[in-house]
Design a protein around this motif. Structure first.
Motif, mmCIF file in Angstrom:
data_model
loop_
_atom_site.group_PDB
_atom_site.id
_atom_site.type_symbol
_atom_site.label_atom_id
_atom_site.label_comp_id
_atom_site.label_asym_id
_atom_site.label_seq_id
_atom_site.Cartn_x
_atom_site.Cartn_y
_atom_site.Cartn_z
ATOM 1 N N ALA A 1 18.169 25.573 142.459
ATOM 2 C CA ALA A 1 18.973 25.256 143.463
ATOM 3 C C ALA A 1 19.112 23.774 143.272
ATOM 4 O O ALA A 1 18.570 23.068 141.994
ATOM 5 C CB ALA A 1 18.377 25.303 144.689
ATOM 6 N N CYS A 2 20.370 23.052 143.648
ATOM 7 C CA CYS A 2 20.568 21.752 143.217
ATOM 8 C C CYS A 2 19.661 20.460 143.767
ATOM 9 O O CYS A 2 19.227 19.966 142.988
ATOM 10 C CB CYS A 2 22.046 21.359 143.175
ATOM 11 N N GLY A 3 19.529 20.499 145.105
ATOM 12 C CA GLY A 3 18.881 19.272 145.523
ATOM 13 C C GLY A 3 20.053 18.266 145.679
ATOM 14 O O GLY A 3 21.091 18.158 145.144
ATOM 15 N N ASP A 4 19.571 17.105 146.461
ATOM 16 C CA ASP A 4 20.545 16.121 146.733
ATOM 17 C C ASP A 4 20.338 15.065 146.071
ATOM 18 O O ASP A 4 21.597 14.356 145.599
ATOM 19 C CB ASP A 4 20.608 15.717 148.374
ATOM 20 N N THR A 5 19.331 14.827 145.392
ATOM 21 C CA THR A 5 19.055 13.559 144.542
ATOM 22 C C THR A 5 18.585 14.131 143.185
ATOM 23 O O THR A 5 18.351 15.020 143.175
ATOM 24 C CB THR A 5 18.004 12.720 145.214
ATOM 25 N N LEU B 1 12.895 18.232 140.344
ATOM 26 C CA LEU B 1 11.578 18.763 140.750
ATOM 27 C C LEU B 1 11.678 20.363 141.220
ATOM 28 O O LEU B 1 10.940 21.336 140.799
ATOM 29 C CB LEU B 1 11.118 18.246 142.136
ATOM 30 N N ILE B 2 12.880 20.691 141.687
ATOM 31 C CA ILE B 2 13.389 22.077 141.649
ATOM 32 C C ILE B 2 13.476 22.802 140.363
ATOM 33 O O ILE B 2 12.982 23.936 140.261
ATOM 34 C CB ILE B 2 14.557 22.345 142.570
ATOM 35 N N GLY B 3 14.174 22.184 139.653
ATOM 36 C CA GLY B 3 14.230 22.847 138.112
ATOM 37 C C GLY B 3 12.803 23.223 137.422
ATOM 38 O O GLY B 3 12.515 23.959 136.867
ATOM 39 N N ALA B 4 11.932 22.043 137.601
ATOM 40 C CA ALA B 4 10.637 22.079 137.079
ATOM 41 C C ALA B 4 9.882 23.355 137.892
ATOM 42 O O ALA B 4 9.227 23.807 137.161
ATOM 43 C CB ALA B 4 9.919 20.864 137.443
ATOM 44 N N GLY B 5 10.053 23.528 138.942
ATOM 45 C CA GLY B 5 9.380 24.533 139.670
ATOM 46 C C GLY B 5 9.946 25.958 139.154
ATOM 47 O O GLY B 5 8.897 26.773 138.917
ATOM 48 N N ALA B 6 11.125 26.184 139.085
ATOM 49 C CA ALA B 6 11.713 27.227 138.495
ATOM 50 C C ALA B 6 11.162 27.425 137.011
ATOM 51 O O ALA B 6 10.974 28.623 136.849
ATOM 52 C CB ALA B 6 13.165 27.316 138.587
ATOM 53 N N GLY B 7 11.166 26.401 136.265
ATOM 54 C CA GLY B 7 10.753 26.589 134.800
ATOM 55 C C GLY B 7 9.410 26.892 134.630
ATOM 56 O O GLY B 7 9.035 27.879 133.992
#
Length: 67
Positions: A18-22, A28-34
């Motif tokens: 997901a993209c996130g606003d900031t 952080l979202i990308g790191a969690g998915a990775g």
């Protein structure tokens, strides 16, 4: 068996992405998915976090209309 892990990792990455606003949220979202994808395939978790964070941040900047 390995192909099943790759498919599962890809599904996890797309499901968690997901993209996130900031910038911080995007990273952080990308790191969690990775990290989740790396865990599924038995890869390096730190590398997964770095790659996922960078990939999500770049994706969000390039395709902001899709977020």
């Amino acid at each position: 068996m390995r192909i099943h892990k790759l498919i599962l990792a890809g599904a996890a990455a797309f499901g968690l992405a997901a993209c996130g606003d900031t910038f911080g949220e995007q990273a952080l979202i990308g790191a969690g998915a990775g990290t989740a994808a790396a865990a599924v395939v038995g890869g390096n978790l730190a590398a997964g976090a770095v790659i996922g964070g960078a990939a999500n941040t770049i994706y969000c900047k390039e395709f902001s209309s899709k977020c």
